[in-house]
Design an enzyme around this catalytic site. Structure first.
Site, PDB file in Angstrom:
ATOM      1  N   ASP A   1       0.858  -1.183   0.000  1.00  0.00           N
ATOM      2  CA  ASP A   1       0.000   0.000   0.000  1.00  0.00           C
ATOM      3  C   ASP A   1       0.895   1.234   0.000  1.00  0.00           C
ATOM      4  OD1 ASP A   1       0.906   0.279   2.593  1.00  0.00           O
ATOM      5  OD2 ASP A   1      -0.988  -0.269   3.535  1.00  0.00           O
ATOM      6  N   SER A   2       0.302   2.381  -0.171  1.00  0.00           N
ATOM      7  CA  SER A   2       1.091   3.573  -0.498  1.00  0.00           C
ATOM      8  C   SER A   2       1.476   4.428   0.696  1.00  0.00           C
ATOM      9  CB  SER A   2       0.281   4.455  -1.456  1.00  0.00           C
ATOM     10  OG  SER A   2      -0.875   4.941  -0.785  1.00  0.00           O
TER      11      SER A   2
ATOM     12  N   GLY B   1      -1.031   5.945   2.069  1.00  0.00           N
ATOM     13  CA  GLY B   1      -2.184   6.835   2.070  1.00  0.00           C
ATOM     14  C   GLY B   1      -3.138   6.583   3.218  1.00  0.00           C
ATOM     15  N   PHE B   2      -3.294   5.310   3.630  1.00  0.00           N
ATOM     16  CA  PHE B   2      -4.221   5.041   4.722  1.00  0.00           C
ATOM     17  C   PHE B   2      -3.741   5.670   6.023  1.00  0.00           C
ATOM     18  CE2 PHE B   2      -6.037   2.485   8.195  1.00  0.00           C
ATOM     19  CZ  PHE B   2      -7.380   2.685   7.925  1.00  0.00           C
TER      20      PHE B   2
ATOM     21  N   ASP C   1      -2.755   8.400  -1.899  1.00  0.00           N
ATOM     22  CA  ASP C   1      -4.052   9.064  -1.893  1.00  0.00           C
ATOM     23  C   ASP C   1      -4.367   9.536  -0.485  1.00  0.00           C
ATOM     24  OD1 ASP C   1      -4.429   6.538  -0.697  1.00  0.00           O
ATOM     25  OD2 ASP C   1      -6.540   6.505  -1.252  1.00  0.00           O
TER      26      ASP C   1
ATOM     27  N   GLN D   1     -11.907   7.125  -4.395  1.00  0.00           N
ATOM     28  CA  GLN D   1     -12.357   7.638  -3.105  1.00  0.00           C
ATOM     29  C   GLN D   1     -13.657   8.413  -3.310  1.00  0.00           C
ATOM     30  OE1 GLN D   1     -11.289   6.877  -0.198  1.00  0.00           O
ATOM     31  NE2 GLN D   1      -9.142   6.282  -0.355  1.00  0.00           N
TER      32      GLN D   1
ATOM     33  N   GLY E   1     -11.376   3.745   1.224  1.00  0.00           N
ATOM     34  CA  GLY E   1     -12.247   4.574   2.052  1.00  0.00           C
ATOM     35  C   GLY E   1     -13.543   3.915   2.458  1.00  0.00           C
TER      36      GLY E   1
ATOM     37  N   ASP F   1      -8.239  -7.591   1.096  1.00  0.00           N
ATOM     38  CA  ASP F   1      -7.280  -7.772   2.188  1.00  0.00           C
ATOM     39  C   ASP F   1      -7.935  -7.316   3.479  1.00  0.00           C
ATOM     40  OD1 ASP F   1      -5.773  -5.130   3.472  1.00  0.00           O
ATOM     41  OD2 ASP F   1      -6.744  -4.723   1.542  1.00  0.00           O
TER      42      ASP F   1
ATOM     43  N   CYS G   1     -11.016 -29.763   8.419  1.00  0.00           N
ATOM     44  CA  CYS G   1     -10.062 -28.724   8.012  1.00  0.00           C
ATOM     45  C   CYS G   1      -8.666 -29.329   7.942  1.00  0.00           C
ATOM     46  CB  CYS G   1     -10.092 -27.571   9.015  1.00  0.00           C
ATOM     47  SG  CYS G   1      -8.866 -26.282   8.683  1.00  0.00           S
TER      48      CYS G   1
ATOM     49  N   CYS H   1      -5.763 -27.523   7.883  1.00  0.00           N
ATOM     50  CA  CYS H   1      -4.727 -26.583   8.317  1.00  0.00           C
ATOM     51  C   CYS H   1      -3.829 -27.251   9.359  1.00  0.00           C
ATOM     52  CB  CYS H   1      -5.349 -25.303   8.871  1.00  0.00           C
ATOM     53  SG  CYS H   1      -5.900 -25.423  10.597  1.00  0.00           S
TER      54      CYS H   1
ATOM     55  N   CYS I   1      -5.637 -27.856  12.832  1.00  0.00           N
ATOM     56  CA  CYS I   1      -6.688 -28.873  12.878  1.00  0.00           C
ATOM     57  C   CYS I   1      -6.152 -30.273  12.611  1.00  0.00           C
ATOM     58  CB  CYS I   1      -7.790 -28.522  11.888  1.00  0.00           C
ATOM     59  SG  CYS I   1      -8.741 -27.054  12.356  1.00  0.00           S
TER      60      CYS I   1
ATOM     61  N   HIS J   1      -4.838 -21.172  11.154  1.00  0.00           N
ATOM     62  CA  HIS J   1      -6.170 -21.692  10.836  1.00  0.00           C
ATOM     63  C   HIS J   1      -7.012 -20.641  10.126  1.00  0.00           C
ATOM     64  CE1 HIS J   1     -10.077 -23.661  11.194  1.00  0.00           C
ATOM     65  NE2 HIS J   1     -10.530 -22.474  11.562  1.00  0.00           N
TER      66      HIS J   1
END
Length: 380
Positions: free
Chosen positions: A90-91, A93-94, A144, A195, A222, A272, A310, A312, A315, A341
């Site tokens: 990511d940039s 920006g967040f 951004d 945005q 956003g 994500d 499962c 994983c 499990c 998991h």
């Protein structure tokens, strides 16, 4: 990059995305490794074992701690962290949104105070691209501003206009960086970010503006920052159709399994979220019958795995009782097993989603999945 849609089911898309670091099968959930590691003592070998396709790393955090220039000396993030698959950065920006009390926004960029030691930092579009180029990620996000979803409409419009100007600067700087002989990944991709808060008009207009720039991919940012789920889904309904259908669409920071199922139905390729790792570190685990809290005393003598069937690492080998014991004893292994998991659950769900789209049964898959998760754990 080559984006190839191989199936559609309604607005849901199933695609291959070919990149410099391998092919991404979408829809995909990107596992969040903020500082080039998944919190909870999860290694890159673990990630390969549970079917992770893409790891997401944070530009701002890697810049202020360890440093992107040091990582460049190691040949970029892939070599530094021993990960041979795609990485999205990511940039920063967040952090313009989340560190609101530590920054000042100007046309040239953002002035920060580091959340670690308070030292002054400046980051604008060019600096963000330079940092991400040093990291050598597969996909770089444009710099951004993420305005609060319920900010004044005039503030949101001014913010979005500035984000458009910043995007053009990001594109020019990436073109310059990708032409340099010492750039680690000269095929680095650039995704722009839509945005506009919960304003339908601003979102659509901004989508049209950035779509005209012919970028490698497009994100919707956003959201999941205070608005209702219904508002988020409405923004996706009205915005996604105005983004290029022959490029990847990424819904940033989202979310729960239900959010992802709804996003896929509306044409989103990439997701994500920190939920699976964060919840796992606190003993909250996802199953097809909903979430379990392994701190509950009812699991003290429970010999079953977290979820029957499962595959994983948790499990396959351990009981709910043992994992609960690890948390009560404050042993890190408990966190590690639950994070593994949860990430496995998300990655497996994405594989099921891809199969359902290919077989043109996504609507029934989604309905059954949501109903089953809402039903709650059985035989408790």
């Amino acid at each position: 990059m080559r984006y190839q849609r191989i199936a559609t089911d309604g607005r849901a898309k199933r695609a291959h995305v070919e990149t410099a670091h391998g092919t991404i099968e979408t829809p995909v959930f990107m596992n969040v490794g903020t500082v080039a590691a998944i919190k909870g003592a999860v290694s890159t070998d673990d990630l390969r074992g549970i079917g992770t396709q893409v790891e997401l790393c944070n530009t701002y955090h890697l810049h202020v701690r360890t440093g992107d220039k040091l990582i460049k000396q190691f040949g970029g993030l892939q070599k530094f962290m021993n990960w041979d698959r795609p990485i999205l950065t990511d940039s920063g920006g967040f952090q313009v949104f989340s560190l609101a009390n530590l920054r000042k926004i100007k046309e040239e960029g953002v002035y920060f105070h580091s959340h670690i030691d308070g030292h002054k930092i400046f980051m604008g579009p060019e600096e963000s691209m330079q940092i991400q180029s040093n990291l050598g990620s597969t996909i770089a996000m444009a710099f951004d501003e993420c305005p609060p979803s319920r900010a004044d409409i005039h503030y949101i419009q001014n913010s979005v206009d500035r984000t458009s100007r910043w995007l053009e600067r990001c594109r020019k700087e990436m073109e310059r960086l990708n032409a340099l002989p010492d750039t680690i990944n000269r095929e680095q991709l650039l995704f722009g970010i839509n945005q506009g808060g919960v304003s339908e008009e601003i979102r659509i207009a901004h989508a049209k503006t950035i779509a005209a720039m012919d970028l490698d991919g497009y994100a919707i940012g956003g959201l999941a920052v205070g608005e209702t789920h219904e508002e988020m889904y409405h923004i996706l309904d009205v915005t996604v159709p105005h983004l290029p259908q022959d490029k990847p669409t990424y819904l940033m920071g989202v979310g729960t399994p239900a959010n992802i199922l709804e996003g896929v139905e509306r044409g989103v390729d990439f997701f994500d979220c920190v939920y699976p790792s964060r919840n796992g570190r606190h003993g909250h685990v996802y199953t097809n019958e909903g979430k379990l809290n392994l701190f509950n005393q009812k699991y003290e003598l429970d010999p079953r795995p977290i979820e029957e069937g499962c595959s994983c690492p948790a499990c396959r080998s351990y009981s709910r009782a043992y994992i609960r014991h690890l948390f009560k004893a404050k042993e890190m292994l408990g966190m590690r097993l639950c994070v593994l998991h949860n990430l496995h659950f998300y990655n497996t769900m994405m594989s099921e989603i891809r199969e359902a789209i290919e077989e043109h049964r996504y609507a029934s898959y989604k309905a059954e999945k949501l109903a089953r998760m809402a039903s709650g754990p059985k035989n408790e």
